[in-house]
Design a protein around this motif. Structure first.
Motif, PDB file in Angstrom:
ATOM      1  N   PRO A  46       9.194   2.484  -3.454  1.00  0.00           N
ATOM      2  CA  PRO A  46       9.446   3.759  -2.757  1.00  0.00           C
ATOM      3  C   PRO A  46       9.988   4.858  -3.688  1.00  0.00           C
ATOM      4  CG  PRO A  46      10.252   1.939  -1.442  1.00  0.00           C
ATOM      5  CD  PRO A  46       9.880   1.369  -2.790  1.00  0.00           C
ATOM      6  N   GLU A  47      10.908   4.493  -4.558  1.00  0.00           N
ATOM      7  CA  GLU A  47      11.490   5.491  -5.466  1.00  0.00           C
ATOM      8  C   GLU A  47      10.486   5.921  -6.539  1.00  0.00           C
ATOM      9  OE1 GLU A  47      14.692   3.211  -3.536  1.00  0.00           O
ATOM     10  OE2 GLU A  47      12.932   2.581  -4.631  1.00  0.00           O
ATOM     11  N   ILE A  48       9.737   4.969  -7.055  1.00  0.00           N
ATOM     12  CA  ILE A  48       8.748   5.306  -8.090  1.00  0.00           C
ATOM     13  C   ILE A  48       7.636   6.168  -7.506  1.00  0.00           C
ATOM     14  CG2 ILE A  48       6.997   4.344  -9.638  1.00  0.00           C
ATOM     15  CD1 ILE A  48       8.966   2.004 -10.140  1.00  0.00           C
ATOM     16  N   ASN A  59      -0.584   2.233  -6.688  1.00  0.00           N
ATOM     17  CA  ASN A  59      -1.918   2.003  -6.148  1.00  0.00           C
ATOM     18  C   ASN A  59      -1.852   1.160  -4.877  1.00  0.00           C
ATOM     19  OD1 ASN A  59      -1.840  -0.785  -6.897  1.00  0.00           O
ATOM     20  ND2 ASN A  59      -2.313  -0.174  -8.993  1.00  0.00           N
ATOM     21  N   ASP A  60      -3.001   0.995  -4.253  1.00  0.00           N
ATOM     22  CA  ASP A  60      -3.070   0.292  -2.964  1.00  0.00           C
ATOM     23  C   ASP A  60      -2.697  -1.180  -3.070  1.00  0.00           C
ATOM     24  OD1 ASP A  60      -3.776   2.600  -1.687  1.00  0.00           O
ATOM     25  OD2 ASP A  60      -5.932   2.209  -1.778  1.00  0.00           O
ATOM     26  N   SER A  61      -2.936  -1.821  -4.214  1.00  0.00           N
ATOM     27  CA  SER A  61      -2.631  -3.248  -4.320  1.00  0.00           C
ATOM     28  C   SER A  61      -1.121  -3.493  -4.247  1.00  0.00           C
ATOM     29  CB  SER A  61      -3.211  -3.851  -5.596  1.00  0.00           C
ATOM     30  OG  SER A  61      -2.576  -3.326  -6.732  1.00  0.00           O
ATOM     31  N   VAL A  62      -0.332  -2.589  -4.802  1.00  0.00           N
ATOM     32  CA  VAL A  62       1.127  -2.729  -4.722  1.00  0.00           C
ATOM     33  C   VAL A  62       1.584  -2.502  -3.293  1.00  0.00           C
ATOM     34  CG1 VAL A  62       3.342  -1.852  -5.539  1.00  0.00           C
ATOM     35  CG2 VAL A  62       1.433  -2.048  -7.118  1.00  0.00           C
ATOM     36  N   LEU A  63       1.009  -1.529  -2.628  1.00  0.00           N
ATOM     37  CA  LEU A  63       1.358  -1.269  -1.237  1.00  0.00           C
ATOM     38  C   LEU A  63       0.977  -2.456  -0.355  1.00  0.00           C
ATOM     39  CD1 LEU A  63       2.678   0.782   0.554  1.00  0.00           C
ATOM     40  CD2 LEU A  63       0.472   1.890   0.844  1.00  0.00           C
ATOM     41  N   GLU A  64      -0.137  -3.087  -0.632  1.00  0.00           N
ATOM     42  CA  GLU A  64      -0.536  -4.295   0.114  1.00  0.00           C
ATOM     43  C   GLU A  64       0.463  -5.426  -0.114  1.00  0.00           C
ATOM     44  OE1 GLU A  64      -2.853  -4.991   2.462  1.00  0.00           O
ATOM     45  OE2 GLU A  64      -3.106  -2.817   2.402  1.00  0.00           O
ATOM     46  N   ASP A  81       0.605   2.467   9.501  1.00  0.00           N
ATOM     47  CA  ASP A  81       1.965   2.944   9.696  1.00  0.00           C
ATOM     48  C   ASP A  81       2.798   2.681   8.439  1.00  0.00           C
ATOM     49  OD1 ASP A  81       4.265   3.961  10.732  1.00  0.00           O
ATOM     50  OD2 ASP A  81       4.528   2.420  12.275  1.00  0.00           O
ATOM     51  N   ILE A  82       2.417   3.339   7.366  1.00  0.00           N
ATOM     52  CA  ILE A  82       3.039   3.137   6.053  1.00  0.00           C
ATOM     53  C   ILE A  82       4.522   3.492   6.085  1.00  0.00           C
ATOM     54  CG2 ILE A  82       2.970   3.763   3.601  1.00  0.00           C
ATOM     55  CD1 ILE A  82       0.507   2.201   4.680  1.00  0.00           C
ATOM     56  N   GLU A  83       4.882   4.538   6.785  1.00  0.00           N
ATOM     57  CA  GLU A  83       6.282   4.968   6.822  1.00  0.00           C
ATOM     58  C   GLU A  83       7.180   3.884   7.420  1.00  0.00           C
ATOM     59  OE1 GLU A  83       9.040   8.507   8.725  1.00  0.00           O
ATOM     60  OE2 GLU A  83       6.895   8.865   8.459  1.00  0.00           O
ATOM     61  N   SER A  84       6.757   3.275   8.522  1.00  0.00           N
ATOM     62  CA  SER A  84       7.559   2.206   9.137  1.00  0.00           C
ATOM     63  C   SER A  84       7.653   0.990   8.235  1.00  0.00           C
ATOM     64  CB  SER A  84       6.970   1.798  10.484  1.00  0.00           C
ATOM     65  OG  SER A  84       7.112   2.847  11.401  1.00  0.00           O
ATOM     66  N   ASP A  87      10.093   1.842   5.511  1.00  0.00           N
ATOM     67  CA  ASP A  87      11.456   1.853   6.055  1.00  0.00           C
ATOM     68  C   ASP A  87      11.989   0.427   6.193  1.00  0.00           C
ATOM     69  OD1 ASP A  87      11.472   4.612   6.198  1.00  0.00           O
ATOM     70  OD2 ASP A  87      11.100   4.697   8.371  1.00  0.00           O
ATOM     71  N   LYS A  88      11.162  -0.472   6.730  1.00  0.00           N
ATOM     72  CA  LYS A  88      11.575  -1.867   6.884  1.00  0.00           C
ATOM     73  C   LYS A  88      11.747  -2.511   5.510  1.00  0.00           C
ATOM     74  CE  LYS A  88      12.350  -4.309  10.041  1.00  0.00           C
ATOM     75  NZ  LYS A  88      13.689  -4.615  10.578  1.00  0.00           N
ATOM     76  N   PHE A  89      10.879  -2.177   4.570  1.00  0.00           N
ATOM     77  CA  PHE A  89      10.981  -2.688   3.203  1.00  0.00           C
ATOM     78  C   PHE A  89      12.337  -2.313   2.602  1.00  0.00           C
ATOM     79  CE2 PHE A  89      10.532  -2.002  -1.365  1.00  0.00           C
ATOM     80  CZ  PHE A  89      10.082  -3.245  -1.771  1.00  0.00           C
ATOM     81  N   VAL A  90      12.721  -1.055   2.731  1.00  0.00           N
ATOM     82  CA  VAL A  90      14.004  -0.582   2.185  1.00  0.00           C
ATOM     83  C   VAL A  90      15.163  -1.295   2.875  1.00  0.00           C
ATOM     84  CG1 VAL A  90      15.525   1.438   1.995  1.00  0.00           C
ATOM     85  CG2 VAL A  90      13.106   1.635   1.385  1.00  0.00           C
ATOM     86  N   GLU A  91      15.061  -1.481   4.184  1.00  0.00           N
ATOM     87  CA  GLU A  91      16.113  -2.190   4.922  1.00  0.00           C
ATOM     88  C   GLU A  91      16.255  -3.632   4.437  1.00  0.00           C
ATOM     89  OE1 GLU A  91      16.610  -4.192   9.283  1.00  0.00           O
ATOM     90  OE2 GLU A  91      15.595  -2.252   9.218  1.00  0.00           O
TER      91      GLU A  91
END
Length: 176
Positions: A46-48, A59-64, A81-84, A87-91
């Protein structure tokens, strides 16, 4: 070399995350380290992504991979729903715990919940605890499944006496 580059030679991303949150490590140093160790890129995605939008690393593979990490904890989201998900990832990242429900029930020494989960999922008592990007204790968090701790080893590590007793009574063979 920046002064915080020495700290980044450590491999515990949870520790580095708290140093970053305290202002002792910069996002620039984390980004440079992520170019050498992909675990940093996943953990600090998220920060990067926010600070380096043009990076070829975002890229998409990291997001996956991040989606899979969140979903492995039993959380479900719509694919777009990337934002949710973030958000859950950060939590989950800030907690530093394996979000797998079985792992959490052991960690919290909740025998009733563990019994329910094991019977509902038909999980064997000698099951290994799967790797989690979120686990802060690197010595019980192994990507190679043959090196991962068993449920009873996990219970022993966390001093979960009641779950340890339950697993002790039900496991066929004990790990070395």
């Amino acid at each position: 070399m920046h002064s915080d580059d020495y700290i980044l030679s450590l491999t515990n991303t949870f520790f580095i995350y708290h140093l970053y949150k305290s202002g002792l490590v910069t996002i620039n140093s984390i980004y440079e380290q992520s170019r050498r160790q992909s675990i940093f890129f996943s953990f600090f995605y998220p920060e990067i992504a926010q600070n380096y939008q043009d990076s070829r690393l975002t890229n998409d593979s990291v997001l996956e991979s991040i989606k899979k990490s969140v979903i492995s904890g039993g959380y479900t989201y719509e694919d777009n729903d990337i934002e949710s998900i973030l958000d859950k990832f950060v939590e989950l990242r800030s907690k530093g715990e394996n979000p797998n429900p079985i792992a959490l029930s052991i960690r919290n020494d909740n025998v009733e919940q563990l019994q329910t989960l094991l019977s509902q999922t038909n999980t064997p008592f000698n099951q290994k605890v799967k790797y989690s990007l979120f686990e802060r204790f690197i010595f019980i968090n192994e990507e190679k499944i043959d090196l991962a701790p068993t449920l009873i080893e996990y219970a022993a590590f966390f001093g979960s006496i009641e779950t340890f007793k339950f697993l002790y009574q039900n496991v066929d063979t004990f790990p070395e």
